[in-house]
Scaffold this motif. Sequence first.
Motif, PDB file in Angstrom:
ATOM      1  N   GLY A 109     -36.825   5.549   9.453  1.00 20.36           N
ATOM      2  CA  GLY A 109     -38.190   6.053   9.598  1.00 20.36           C
ATOM      3  C   GLY A 109     -38.311   7.118  10.669  1.00 20.36           C
ATOM      4  N   ILE A 110     -37.297   7.259  11.507  1.00 20.30           N
ATOM      5  CA  ILE A 110     -37.330   8.293  12.540  1.00 20.30           C
ATOM      6  C   ILE A 110     -37.395   9.679  11.927  1.00 20.30           C
ATOM      7  CG2 ILE A 110     -34.812   8.536  12.715  1.00 20.30           C
ATOM      8  CD1 ILE A 110     -35.171   8.785  15.731  1.00 20.30           C
ATOM      9  N   VAL A 111     -36.897   9.823  10.684  1.00 22.43           N
ATOM     10  CA  VAL A 111     -36.942  11.135  10.034  1.00 22.43           C
ATOM     11  C   VAL A 111     -38.389  11.567   9.805  1.00 22.43           C
ATOM     12  CG1 VAL A 111     -36.848  10.264   7.661  1.00 22.43           C
ATOM     13  CG2 VAL A 111     -35.946  12.517   8.176  1.00 22.43           C
ATOM     14  N   CYS A 112     -39.294  10.620   9.608  1.00 20.65           N
ATOM     15  CA  CYS A 112     -40.720  10.961   9.447  1.00 20.65           C
ATOM     16  C   CYS A 112     -41.276  11.557  10.738  1.00 20.65           C
ATOM     17  CB  CYS A 112     -41.521   9.717   9.058  1.00 20.65           C
ATOM     18  SG  CYS A 112     -41.068   9.008   7.469  1.00 20.65           S
ATOM     19  N   ILE A 113     -40.844  11.024  11.866  1.00 20.06           N
ATOM     20  CA  ILE A 113     -41.297  11.542  13.154  1.00 20.06           C
ATOM     21  C   ILE A 113     -40.788  12.962  13.359  1.00 20.06           C
ATOM     22  CG2 ILE A 113     -41.304  11.160  15.629  1.00 20.06           C
ATOM     23  CD1 ILE A 113     -42.761   8.982  14.075  1.00 20.06           C
ATOM     24  N   VAL A 114     -39.494  13.157  13.121  1.00 24.49           N
ATOM     25  CA  VAL A 114     -38.883  14.470  13.339  1.00 24.49           C
ATOM     26  C   VAL A 114     -39.449  15.509  12.390  1.00 24.49           C
ATOM     27  CG1 VAL A 114     -36.696  15.738  13.354  1.00 24.49           C
ATOM     28  CG2 VAL A 114     -36.788  13.385  14.203  1.00 24.49           C
ATOM     29  N   ALA A 115     -39.755  15.114  11.159  1.00 22.40           N
ATOM     30  CA  ALA A 115     -40.235  16.056  10.145  1.00 22.40           C
ATOM     31  C   ALA A 115     -41.726  16.355  10.271  1.00 22.40           C
ATOM     32  CB  ALA A 115     -39.929  15.524   8.748  1.00 22.40           C
ATOM     33  N   GLY A 116     -42.376  15.869  11.311  1.00 21.85           N
ATOM     34  CA  GLY A 116     -43.779  16.188  11.514  1.00 21.85           C
ATOM     35  C   GLY A 116     -44.746  15.312  10.772  1.00 21.85           C
ATOM     36  N   LEU A 117     -44.351  14.054  10.498  1.00 23.52           N
ATOM     37  CA  LEU A 117     -45.208  13.079   9.817  1.00 23.52           C
ATOM     38  C   LEU A 117     -45.669  13.560   8.446  1.00 23.52           C
ATOM     39  CD1 LEU A 117     -47.395  11.850  12.809  1.00 23.52           C
ATOM     40  CD2 LEU A 117     -45.295  10.859  11.916  1.00 23.52           C
ATOM     41  N   PRO A 118     -44.748  13.828   7.532  1.00 23.13           N
ATOM     42  CA  PRO A 118     -45.146  14.174   6.165  1.00 23.13           C
ATOM     43  C   PRO A 118     -45.648  12.942   5.426  1.00 23.13           C
ATOM     44  CG  PRO A 118     -42.778  13.948   6.301  1.00 23.13           C
ATOM     45  CD  PRO A 118     -43.295  13.784   7.700  1.00 23.13           C
ATOM     46  N   SER A 119     -46.210  13.162   4.255  1.00 23.32           N
ATOM     47  CA  SER A 119     -46.608  12.026   3.424  1.00 23.32           C
ATOM     48  C   SER A 119     -45.372  11.321   2.904  1.00 23.32           C
ATOM     49  CB  SER A 119     -47.469  12.508   2.247  1.00 23.32           C
ATOM     50  OG  SER A 119     -48.656  13.117   2.696  1.00 23.32           O
ATOM     51  N   THR A 120     -45.500  10.027   2.660  1.00 24.40           N
ATOM     52  CA  THR A 120     -44.384   9.244   2.149  1.00 24.40           C
ATOM     53  C   THR A 120     -44.818   8.473   0.913  1.00 24.40           C
ATOM     54  OG1 THR A 120     -44.946   7.368   3.583  1.00 24.40           O
ATOM     55  CG2 THR A 120     -43.344   8.971   4.431  1.00 24.40           C
ATOM     56  N   VAL A 121     -43.851   8.000   0.167  1.00 25.99           N
ATOM     57  CA  VAL A 121     -44.110   7.081  -0.949  1.00 25.99           C
ATOM     58  C   VAL A 121     -43.935   5.675  -0.412  1.00 25.99           C
ATOM     59  CG1 VAL A 121     -43.426   6.359  -3.254  1.00 25.99           C
ATOM     60  CG2 VAL A 121     -43.318   8.774  -2.624  1.00 25.99           C
ATOM     61  N   SER A 122     -44.996   4.883  -0.459  1.00 28.22           N
ATOM     62  CA  SER A 122     -44.976   3.567   0.181  1.00 28.22           C
ATOM     63  C   SER A 122     -45.634   2.526  -0.714  1.00 28.22           C
ATOM     64  CB  SER A 122     -45.710   3.631   1.528  1.00 28.22           C
ATOM     65  OG  SER A 122     -45.788   2.356   2.140  1.00 28.22           O
ATOM     66  N   ARG A 123     -45.195   1.297  -0.570  1.00 32.33           N
ATOM     67  CA  ARG A 123     -45.833   0.190  -1.283  1.00 32.33           C
ATOM     68  C   ARG A 123     -47.231  -0.044  -0.727  1.00 32.33           C
ATOM     69  NH1 ARG A 123     -42.485  -5.053  -0.917  1.00 32.33           N
ATOM     70  NH2 ARG A 123     -42.662  -4.518   1.286  1.00 32.33           N
ATOM     71  N   VAL A 124     -48.153  -0.400  -1.587  1.00 38.19           N
ATOM     72  CA  VAL A 124     -49.526  -0.623  -1.150  1.00 38.19           C
ATOM     73  C   VAL A 124     -49.602  -1.805  -0.194  1.00 38.19           C
ATOM     74  CG1 VAL A 124     -50.125  -2.140  -3.090  1.00 38.19           C
ATOM     75  CG2 VAL A 124     -51.908  -0.784  -1.969  1.00 38.19           C
ATOM     76  N   GLU A 125     -48.645  -2.752  -0.305  1.00 36.42           N
ATOM     77  CA  GLU A 125     -48.643  -3.909   0.592  1.00 36.42           C
ATOM     78  C   GLU A 125     -48.392  -3.512   2.042  1.00 36.42           C
ATOM     79  OE1 GLU A 125     -47.581  -5.226  -3.506  1.00 36.42           O
ATOM     80  OE2 GLU A 125     -46.847  -3.664  -2.136  1.00 36.42           O
ATOM     81  N   ASN A 126     -47.730  -2.361   2.235  1.00 41.99           N
ATOM     82  CA  ASN A 126     -47.428  -1.934   3.604  1.00 41.99           C
ATOM     83  C   ASN A 126     -48.683  -1.615   4.410  1.00 41.99           C
ATOM     84  OD1 ASN A 126     -44.702  -2.210   3.139  1.00 41.99           O
ATOM     85  ND2 ASN A 126     -44.388  -0.055   2.630  1.00 41.99           N
ATOM     86  N   LEU A 127     -49.779  -1.297   3.716  1.00 39.54           N
ATOM     87  CA  LEU A 127     -51.013  -0.962   4.422  1.00 39.54           C
ATOM     88  C   LEU A 127     -51.599  -2.170   5.145  1.00 39.54           C
ATOM     89  CD1 LEU A 127     -52.795   1.353   1.815  1.00 39.54           C
ATOM     90  CD2 LEU A 127     -51.289   1.988   3.700  1.00 39.54           C
ATOM     91  N   ALA A 128     -51.254  -3.368   4.684  1.00 34.90           N
ATOM     92  CA  ALA A 128     -51.780  -4.584   5.309  1.00 34.90           C
ATOM     93  C   ALA A 128     -50.933  -5.038   6.490  1.00 34.90           C
ATOM     94  CB  ALA A 128     -51.856  -5.710   4.272  1.00 34.90           C
ATOM     95  N   THR A 129     -49.814  -4.359   6.749  1.00 34.66           N
ATOM     96  CA  THR A 129     -48.951  -4.732   7.863  1.00 34.66           C
ATOM     97  C   THR A 129     -49.615  -4.367   9.193  1.00 34.66           C
ATOM     98  OG1 THR A 129     -47.035  -4.279   6.477  1.00 34.66           O
ATOM     99  CG2 THR A 129     -46.650  -4.494   8.847  1.00 34.66           C
ATOM    100  N   PRO A 130     -49.672  -5.287  10.136  1.00 35.16           N
ATOM    101  CA  PRO A 130     -50.299  -4.967  11.436  1.00 35.16           C
ATOM    102  C   PRO A 130     -49.618  -3.771  12.108  1.00 35.16           C
ATOM    103  CG  PRO A 130     -49.917  -7.330  11.218  1.00 35.16           C
ATOM    104  CD  PRO A 130     -49.232  -6.685  10.064  1.00 35.16           C
ATOM    105  N   ILE A 131     -50.420  -2.902  12.673  1.00 34.93           N
ATOM    106  CA  ILE A 131     -49.991  -1.706  13.418  1.00 34.93           C
ATOM    107  C   ILE A 131     -49.281  -0.717  12.498  1.00 34.93           C
ATOM    108  CG2 ILE A 131     -48.643  -0.817  15.358  1.00 34.93           C
ATOM    109  CD1 ILE A 131     -48.997  -3.511  16.731  1.00 34.93           C
ATOM    110  N   PHE A 132     -48.172  -1.153  11.892  1.00 33.23           N
ATOM    111  CA  PHE A 132     -47.414  -0.262  11.025  1.00 33.23           C
ATOM    112  C   PHE A 132     -48.257   0.205   9.838  1.00 33.23           C
ATOM    113  CE2 PHE A 132     -44.560   0.343   7.360  1.00 33.23           C
ATOM    114  CZ  PHE A 132     -43.778   1.385   7.853  1.00 33.23           C
TER     115      PHE A 132
END
Length: 499
Positions: A109-132
């Motif tokens: 996931g560090i690549v998202c930080i380096v790349a300037g926080l681009p959009s990602t393809v993510s599972r909808v369940e990840n939205l319910a994860t605390p903080i993350f």
Amino acid sequence: MSQSVLLLPVLPFSSLRKCVCVFVQSPQILYCPVFIACLLALREHVLTCLLLRNLVAVLFRFMCRRVMAALGRTYYFCMGFRVVVKGKQVSSSEAPILAVAPHSTFFDGIVCIVAGLPSTVSRVENLATPIFGRFVRCLQPVLVSRQDPDSRKNTIREIDNRAKSGGRWPQVLIFPEGTCTNRSCLITFKQGAFIPGVPVQPVLMRYPNKMDTVTWTWQGFIHFVLDLLHDFVTFFFLKFLPPQIPTEEEKKSPSLFANTVRNVMAQALGVPVTDHTYEDCRLMISAGELTLPMEAGLVEFTKISRKLNLKWDNVKKELEGFAAMATSCKGGRINIEEFASFLKLPVSPALEELFALFDRNGDGTIDFREYVIGVTILCRPANTDDVLRMAFQLFDTDEDERITREEFTALLRSALGVSDLNMAKLFKEIDADGSGFITFAEFQAFAKSHPEYAKLFTTYLELQRYQALQKVGADDVEEANHTSSGDSQEDSTSDKKDD
């Protein structure tokens, strides 16, 4: 005098709505030039406020990305990661999609930080994860839902829309392998990132530490933690390759474009490519659950499924059948004795011939890949009604459309050498209703669920036919030799008479 109504733009201020209502009730005021000028000035003020609000929102999002990126870098720095970036990341208009590989750990996931926080393809369940979950939501992700049957189609449509927005959307970052690997090779890329047919910028990741302190599996979490504590600094190399622009042929064939990008990345990484996919990982997990070695599930699913038109669920069922045979085999491979034991038959020439058809590499064992191919190519095509009817008639010697235990025993004992004990178990399994005889419907249903038997019977018939032809050929040779000998004797007699 009729009441006049002045049409005004809808404004999000309750006080302004009240003023408008008051002035509508007093129509004479509406004709006042001063009032009209005030309304125009008020309108311009409101529009200016709206523009400022949009500008503030844009600046807020920009600052959020900068702040989140800075916090992300600090987070990874505190965890001991030292990031080295090579190459240049292009803009969203030049390459709307970033393809990142190899994917091996959640630390990627560090690549998202380096790349300037681009959009990602993510599972909808990840939205319910605390903080993350809130962090993912800020990235404007393309969400995938396993519960939604149309999720894959909607995901591809959303990626396509963003990729063709002309730079209005942030870049979409995708791990095209679809699962984690050990970084020793690049598995088959999924086609989602390549369906839009737009330029894709490959991004390579390396963890050059001598000890792998970032990759872990559910079987080795403790070892992972201990390894992580071993090195206080973990280097992370990130390299942006030049964007890959698809040809016209690759735009029409996403799989071809995916293979092209994968080959470019594999060459830059100095690793081979393999036809294994995410589905193979799922089969590996299923194999482990069935007490088989996990590598038994590595069958290059996508490759054989394209050639044999297989579905994952069907292969999963075949794995369960294979596991039933290989329960006593620790290596996940079946020899002919285990094959015969599963079929409740002794080793016979017909069974040896069938086993040899499964054993594609001739090593004397059958692995799961060979079993799937054998069942699909050899056994299931043999389960036609004509073949099954012919096999049924072999047993039904009195042609009364049912097979008695005596008829069943006679053929199996003479053809395949089956003992009475094994015969009784097999007969009972086929005789589903326990009537004491086997109908064609029962015989057909058993052959459909046990395709090896249908192929075994056809193999027996082929061997019988081959032996008959061999016998006929031998008889013809013997007869020819006898005729030739007779002719020679006659010639000799005639010669003597002439003498």
